[in-house]
Design an enzyme around this catalytic site. Structure first.
Site, short mmCIF file in Angstrom:
data_model
loop_
_atom_site.label_atom_id
_atom_site.label_comp_id
_atom_site.label_asym_id
_atom_site.label_seq_id
_atom_site.Cartn_x
_atom_site.Cartn_y
_atom_site.Cartn_z
N HIS A 91 6.77 7.03 -16.96
CA HIS A 91 5.96 7.41 -15.78
C HIS A 91 6.74 8.44 -14.96
O HIS A 91 7.69 8.10 -14.26
CB HIS A 91 5.66 6.19 -14.90
CG HIS A 91 4.77 6.51 -13.72
ND1 HIS A 91 3.62 5.80 -13.45
CD2 HIS A 91 4.85 7.46 -12.76
CE1 HIS A 91 3.05 6.29 -12.37
NE2 HIS A 91 3.78 7.31 -11.91
N HIS B 295 6.57 12.33 -12.62
CA HIS B 295 5.91 13.50 -12.02
C HIS B 295 6.86 14.68 -12.11
O HIS B 295 7.98 14.60 -11.58
CB HIS B 295 5.59 13.23 -10.54
CG HIS B 295 4.71 12.04 -10.34
ND1 HIS B 295 3.34 12.14 -10.26
CD2 HIS B 295 5.00 10.72 -10.22
CE1 HIS B 295 2.82 10.92 -10.09
NE2 HIS B 295 3.81 10.05 -10.07
N LYS C 282 -4.91 8.25 -17.06
CA LYS C 282 -4.42 7.66 -15.80
C LYS C 282 -5.55 7.37 -14.85
O LYS C 282 -6.38 8.24 -14.55
CB LYS C 282 -3.43 8.64 -15.14
CG LYS C 282 -2.85 8.17 -13.82
CD LYS C 282 -1.90 6.98 -13.98
CE LYS C 282 -1.59 6.33 -12.65
NZ LYS C 282 -0.33 6.75 -12.07
N HIS D 5 -2.81 2.89 -11.53
CA HIS D 5 -2.20 2.79 -10.20
C HIS D 5 -2.90 1.61 -9.53
O HIS D 5 -4.05 1.71 -9.13
CB HIS D 5 -2.39 4.09 -9.40
CG HIS D 5 -1.72 4.03 -8.07
ND1 HIS D 5 -0.57 4.74 -7.76
CD2 HIS D 5 -1.98 3.28 -6.96
CE1 HIS D 5 -0.18 4.44 -6.53
NE2 HIS D 5 -1.02 3.56 -6.03
N HIS E 44 4.35 1.17 -12.12
CA HIS E 44 5.25 0.95 -10.98
C HIS E 44 4.95 -0.34 -10.21
O HIS E 44 4.59 -0.30 -9.04
CB HIS E 44 5.29 2.16 -10.04
CG HIS E 44 3.97 2.82 -9.75
ND1 HIS E 44 2.86 2.14 -9.32
CD2 HIS E 44 3.59 4.12 -9.85
CE1 HIS E 44 1.88 2.99 -9.16
NE2 HIS E 44 2.28 4.20 -9.48
N ASP F 257 8.69 6.89 -12.05
CA ASP F 257 7.83 7.39 -10.98
C ASP F 257 8.60 8.35 -10.07
O ASP F 257 8.34 8.43 -8.87
CB ASP F 257 7.22 6.23 -10.16
CG ASP F 257 6.07 6.70 -9.27
OD1 ASP F 257 5.49 7.77 -9.55
OD2 ASP F 257 5.77 6.00 -8.28
C1 NCD Z 1 3.36 9.91 -6.46
C2 NCD Z 1 3.34 11.43 -6.28
O1 NCD Z 1 3.98 11.91 -5.34
O2 NCD Z 1 2.71 12.13 -7.09
N1 NCD Z 1 3.87 9.30 -5.27
C3 NCD Z 1 4.43 8.08 -5.17
O3 NCD Z 1 4.72 7.64 -4.06
N2 NCD Z 1 4.68 7.34 -6.23
C4 NCD Z 1 2.01 9.43 -6.83
C5 NCD Z 1 1.99 8.02 -7.37
O4 NCD Z 1 2.49 7.75 -8.45
O5 NCD Z 1 1.45 7.13 -6.69
ZN ZN Z 2 3.56 8.02 -10.00
#
Ligand code: NCD
Ligand code: ZN
Length: 345
Positions: A14, A16, A100, A137, A175, A248
């Site tokens: 997971h 970003h 997702k 999520h 998460h 995450d």
């Molecule tokens: C994530 C993001 O910034 O893209 N933020 C977070 O707090 N985890 C989005 C997500 O996974 O909820």
């Molecule tokens: Zn995330």
């Protein structure tokens, strides 16, 4: 010589990595540690089609440091307009691994998410047939529900009915942050698993208010109380393959975090495996790190385990106050403080 451990190279289930200059700034941190990562589709606009996922895949590959070997595992963002044919294309593509689900409005860039499960029934049936995992999520968005209860209420009101309705659908509850989530995953079938972040293993909600408000500890789902952190630790060191690594890591520029309405997301990619090692070591369970970090996620997704290895050593290193982030900067977890473990290059 300082203490060292060597494990099979891990994967991040997971992650970003954003896009453009932000992507170029953060990707090397992940590539140094992980062989593969499930790439979140919450770009602006979101990655909803296989064609968009391919273009994003290509941009990630083009941003890799020279000589690096890394495989981005792409995801599609489920919307109320997602179609069955797109799921079939995704399955055939070989590079899209999952879809997702964001409840509309739950988190960063989730406006295009799903409001009613009823509007995605055919798509979920197709995913169940195709063996395409749904990454969830897991928070309700009802503003009347206390923010610390949103995961538990989501599980009770939405997720339990969902897994009953689609009993073969592969589901990853992403998460996880609560004892309720641990219990749900343990009770569900082998088609249901969860990712756990390093920050939810290391911090409880006091970290949000340590001597003042701490925007860099704000993420979604928000940090929970200590009893929940303990439940997560117990789950990941149990050796149960339903729990695997998903950082995450969610970079945001410093100015949008240190803001009257700061963004959710904690950046951990610069020290991901080091932070997990610290969490596992804190409960005397370093021997359980490799399964969690390197085996169980691959097994769940039906992918081969990695063959090469990484080594970390017990060595204090100071984390920089900020890291470059395109033309801006970001504040990483442990900014200005020490890590116990460091990656051996
Ligand atoms: C994530 C993001 O910034 O893209 N933020 C977070 O707090 N985890 C989005 C997500 O996974 O909820
Ligand atoms: Zn995330």
């Amino acid at each position: 010589m300082s203490e060292r451990i060597t494990i099979t190279r891990p994967d991040d289930w997971h992650l970003h990595v954003r896009d453009g200059d932000f992507l170029k700034a953060v990707l090397p941190d992940t590539v140094k540690r992980f062989a593969r990562a499930i790439i979140m589709p919450n770009l602006k606009p979101p990655v909803i089609s296989v064609a968009q996922a391919k273009a994003y895949y290509d941009r990630i590959m083009a941003s890799l440091p020279a000589g690096a070997s890394f495989t981005p595992l792409m995801t599609l963002y489920l919307t109320e307009n997602s179609r069955v044919e797109e799921m079939e294309l995704a399955k055939q593509s070989g590079f899209v691994q999952a879809v997702k689900y964001y409840p509309a409005g739950a988190t960063t860039n989730s406006d295009s998410g799903v409001r009613q499960w009823g509007s995605v029934e055919a798509v979920l049936e197709a995913m169940e047939q195709l063996g395409l995992p749904l990454l969830v999520h897991g928070e309700v968005t009802d503003p009347h529900v206390d923010v610390f209860d949103r995961e538990r209420v989501f599980i009770e009101e939405e997720l339990i009915p969902l897994v009953l309705k689609y009993p073969k659908l592969k589901v990853v509850l992403e998460h996880i942050t609560t004892a309720s989530a641990v219990k749900f995953v343990l009770t569900a079938g082998s088609n249901v698993a969860a990712t756990v972040t390093a920050h939810h293993l290391l911090l409880n909600r006091n970290a949000l208010f340590q001597g003042g408000i701490r925007p860099h500890h704000y993420c979604l789902p928000v940090l929970k109380r200590e009893t929940h952190r303990q439940a997560l630790l117990e789950a990941v060191i149990s050796g149960n393959p339903k729990f695997f690594l998903g950082t995450d890591s969610a970079p945001h520029a410093q100015n949008v975090k240190e803001n009257a309405c700061g963004c959710a997301g904690i950046y951990t990619a610069h020290a991901a495996i080091e932070l997990y090692a610290e969490a596992f070591e804190s409960v005397g369970a370093l021997d359980k790190l490799e399964g969690f970090a390197s085996f169980y996620g691959a097994d769940f997704y039906g992918l081969a385990r990695n063959k090469d290895q990484i080594t970390i050593e017990k060595q204090q290193v100071k984390v920089p106050l900020t890291l470059p982030y395109g033309s801006q900067s970001l504040v990483p977890m442990r900014s200005g403080e020490y890590l116990i473990w460091s990656l051996v290059a």
